[in-house]
Design a protein around this motif. Structure first.
Motif, PDB file in Angstrom:
ATOM      1  N   HIS A 124       0.837  -1.204   0.000  1.00  0.00           N
ATOM      2  CA  HIS A 124       0.000   0.000   0.000  1.00  0.00           C
ATOM      3  C   HIS A 124       0.869   1.250   0.000  1.00  0.00           C
ATOM      4  O   HIS A 124       0.607   2.197  -0.747  1.00  0.00           O
ATOM      5  N   TYR A 125       1.900   1.283   0.852  1.00  0.00           N
ATOM      6  CA  TYR A 125       2.793   2.445   0.904  1.00  0.00           C
ATOM      7  C   TYR A 125       3.466   2.668  -0.440  1.00  0.00           C
ATOM      8  O   TYR A 125       3.554   3.797  -0.922  1.00  0.00           O
ATOM      9  N   LEU A 126       3.976   1.602  -1.039  1.00  0.00           N
ATOM     10  CA  LEU A 126       4.715   1.745  -2.297  1.00  0.00           C
ATOM     11  C   LEU A 126       3.819   2.191  -3.439  1.00  0.00           C
ATOM     12  O   LEU A 126       4.231   2.975  -4.294  1.00  0.00           O
ATOM     13  N   GLU A 127       2.590   1.691  -3.478  1.00  0.00           N
ATOM     14  CA  GLU A 127       1.716   1.971  -4.607  1.00  0.00           C
ATOM     15  C   GLU A 127       0.874   3.239  -4.429  1.00  0.00           C
ATOM     16  O   GLU A 127       0.572   3.919  -5.408  1.00  0.00           O
ATOM     17  N   ILE A 133      -0.449  11.339  -0.473  1.00  0.00           N
ATOM     18  CA  ILE A 133       0.276  12.377   0.248  1.00  0.00           C
ATOM     19  C   ILE A 133       0.934  13.384  -0.681  1.00  0.00           C
ATOM     20  O   ILE A 133       1.076  14.553  -0.347  1.00  0.00           O
ATOM     21  N   GLY A 134       1.384  12.932  -1.843  1.00  0.00           N
ATOM     22  CA  GLY A 134       2.036  13.833  -2.790  1.00  0.00           C
ATOM     23  C   GLY A 134       3.536  13.961  -2.590  1.00  0.00           C
ATOM     24  O   GLY A 134       4.169  14.840  -3.166  1.00  0.00           O
ATOM     25  N   ILE A 135       4.122  13.093  -1.775  1.00  0.00           N
ATOM     26  CA  ILE A 135       5.571  13.113  -1.554  1.00  0.00           C
ATOM     27  C   ILE A 135       6.172  11.967  -2.365  1.00  0.00           C
ATOM     28  O   ILE A 135       5.776  10.810  -2.198  1.00  0.00           O
ATOM     29  N   PRO A 136       7.129  12.258  -3.241  1.00  0.00           N
ATOM     30  CA  PRO A 136       7.655  11.192  -4.100  1.00  0.00           C
ATOM     31  C   PRO A 136       8.519  10.160  -3.369  1.00  0.00           C
ATOM     32  O   PRO A 136       8.595   9.014  -3.791  1.00  0.00           O
ATOM     33  N   ASN A 137       9.161  10.524  -2.269  1.00  0.00           N
ATOM     34  CA  ASN A 137      10.005   9.594  -1.531  1.00  0.00           C
ATOM     35  C   ASN A 137       9.138   8.822  -0.548  1.00  0.00           C
ATOM     36  O   ASN A 137       8.531   9.393   0.362  1.00  0.00           O
ATOM     37  N   VAL A 138       9.104   7.492  -0.692  1.00  0.00           N
ATOM     38  CA  VAL A 138       8.236   6.654   0.136  1.00  0.00           C
ATOM     39  C   VAL A 138       8.664   6.692   1.602  1.00  0.00           C
ATOM     40  O   VAL A 138       7.823   6.747   2.493  1.00  0.00           O
ATOM     41  N   VAL A 139       9.975   6.675   1.863  1.00  0.00           N
ATOM     42  CA  VAL A 139      10.445   6.696   3.246  1.00  0.00           C
ATOM     43  C   VAL A 139      10.007   7.987   3.936  1.00  0.00           C
ATOM     44  O   VAL A 139       9.517   7.980   5.066  1.00  0.00           O
ATOM     45  N   THR A 140      10.150   9.110   3.234  1.00  0.00           N
ATOM     46  CA  THR A 140       9.726  10.389   3.803  1.00  0.00           C
ATOM     47  C   THR A 140       8.227  10.411   4.034  1.00  0.00           C
ATOM     48  O   THR A 140       7.758  10.907   5.067  1.00  0.00           O
ATOM     49  N   SER A 141       7.448   9.864   3.104  1.00  0.00           N
ATOM     50  CA  SER A 141       5.992   9.863   3.293  1.00  0.00           C
ATOM     51  C   SER A 141       5.591   8.998   4.480  1.00  0.00           C
ATOM     52  O   SER A 141       4.672   9.349   5.224  1.00  0.00           O
ATOM     53  N   TYR A 146       2.368   8.864   7.527  1.00  0.00           N
ATOM     54  CA  TYR A 146       1.761   7.661   8.087  1.00  0.00           C
ATOM     55  C   TYR A 146       2.197   7.428   9.532  1.00  0.00           C
ATOM     56  O   TYR A 146       1.418   6.985  10.351  1.00  0.00           O
ATOM     57  N   ARG A 147       3.463   7.698   9.829  1.00  0.00           N
ATOM     58  CA  ARG A 147       3.985   7.525  11.194  1.00  0.00           C
ATOM     59  C   ARG A 147       4.318   8.878  11.804  1.00  0.00           C
ATOM     60  O   ARG A 147       5.254   8.999  12.575  1.00  0.00           O
ATOM     61  N   GLY A 148       3.572   9.895  11.483  1.00  0.00           N
ATOM     62  CA  GLY A 148       3.868  11.250  11.931  1.00  0.00           C
ATOM     63  C   GLY A 148       3.897  11.408  13.438  1.00  0.00           C
ATOM     64  O   GLY A 148       4.788  12.057  13.988  1.00  0.00           O
TER      65      GLY A 148
END
Length: 188
Positions: A124-127, A133-141, A146-148
């Motif tokens: 789900h995160y990758l796809e 969210i609109g952030i291209p980097n998955v780790v940053t998103s 998600y883990r804010g």
């Protein structure tokens, strides 16, 4: 080639950990702990966990080493030998280590494609993370959205620790400046 790098890093980690147990000079202990953190960061990089490696290098090898060196400036460079045999701490460490090893016995193999972590939220995160969210980097998103709350909590803990260390250091500096001048030949 990757397995050779892993073996070398694990061997160096083991040697550094053993040296940490044997050294009594606290300056050497601080330096060895910084080396241990740097080797851990290298191992995390070899395992493709660059974000964890960056954190380990910054906090473990960087900030912690500087804080320990600051503490050494206040406390001295040599450890006092204990007056007793530290048998109880050894027993606690062995029992805790055994419990941790026992707790990992039913875990699936590392990197196995059928592990639950590969089929629960990772897809789900990758796809969907860019669309949601609109952030291209998955780790940053993941870390920022998600883990804010978790990231905010970690940041709060690090900030509180830094403030505590600064308060301790400023208190030690103030108590050192209040020392009486009588010890320098000005006594009666």
């Amino acid at each position: 080639m990757s397995i050779v790098v892993d073996i070398v890093l694990f061997t160096l980690l083991g040697a550094t950990g053993f040296a940490l147990l044997k050294v009594r000079n606290l300056f050497a202990v601080v330096m060895l702990a910084g080396i241990y953190s740097l080797l851990s960061a290298g191992l995390f990089t070899a395992m493709d966990a660059v974000d964890v490696a960056f954190t380990e290098a910054a906090v473990g090898a960087g900030i912690s080493t500087v804080l320990f060196l600051g503490a050494l400036a206040l406390a001295g460079h040599h450890e006092n030998r204990p007056g007793h045999t530290p048998l109880l701490p050894l027993v606690v460490v062995v029992v805790t280590g055994g419990a941790l090893v026992y707790g990992t016995m039913d875990m699936p193999g590392f990197g196995h494609p059928e592990n639950p972590v590969h089929h629960h939220v990772a897809d789900h995160y990758l796809e969907e993370s860019y669309d949601e969210i609109g952030i291209p980097n998955v780790v940053t998103s993941v870390l920022a959205s998600y883990r804010g709350y978790d990231t905010m909590g970690e940041t709060t803990v690090v900030f509180a620790a830094a403030v505590g260390v600064l308060l301790l250091l400023s208190g030690a500096r103030r108590s050192g400046s209040r020392a009486s001048p009588q010890g320098k030949g000005g006594g009666r």
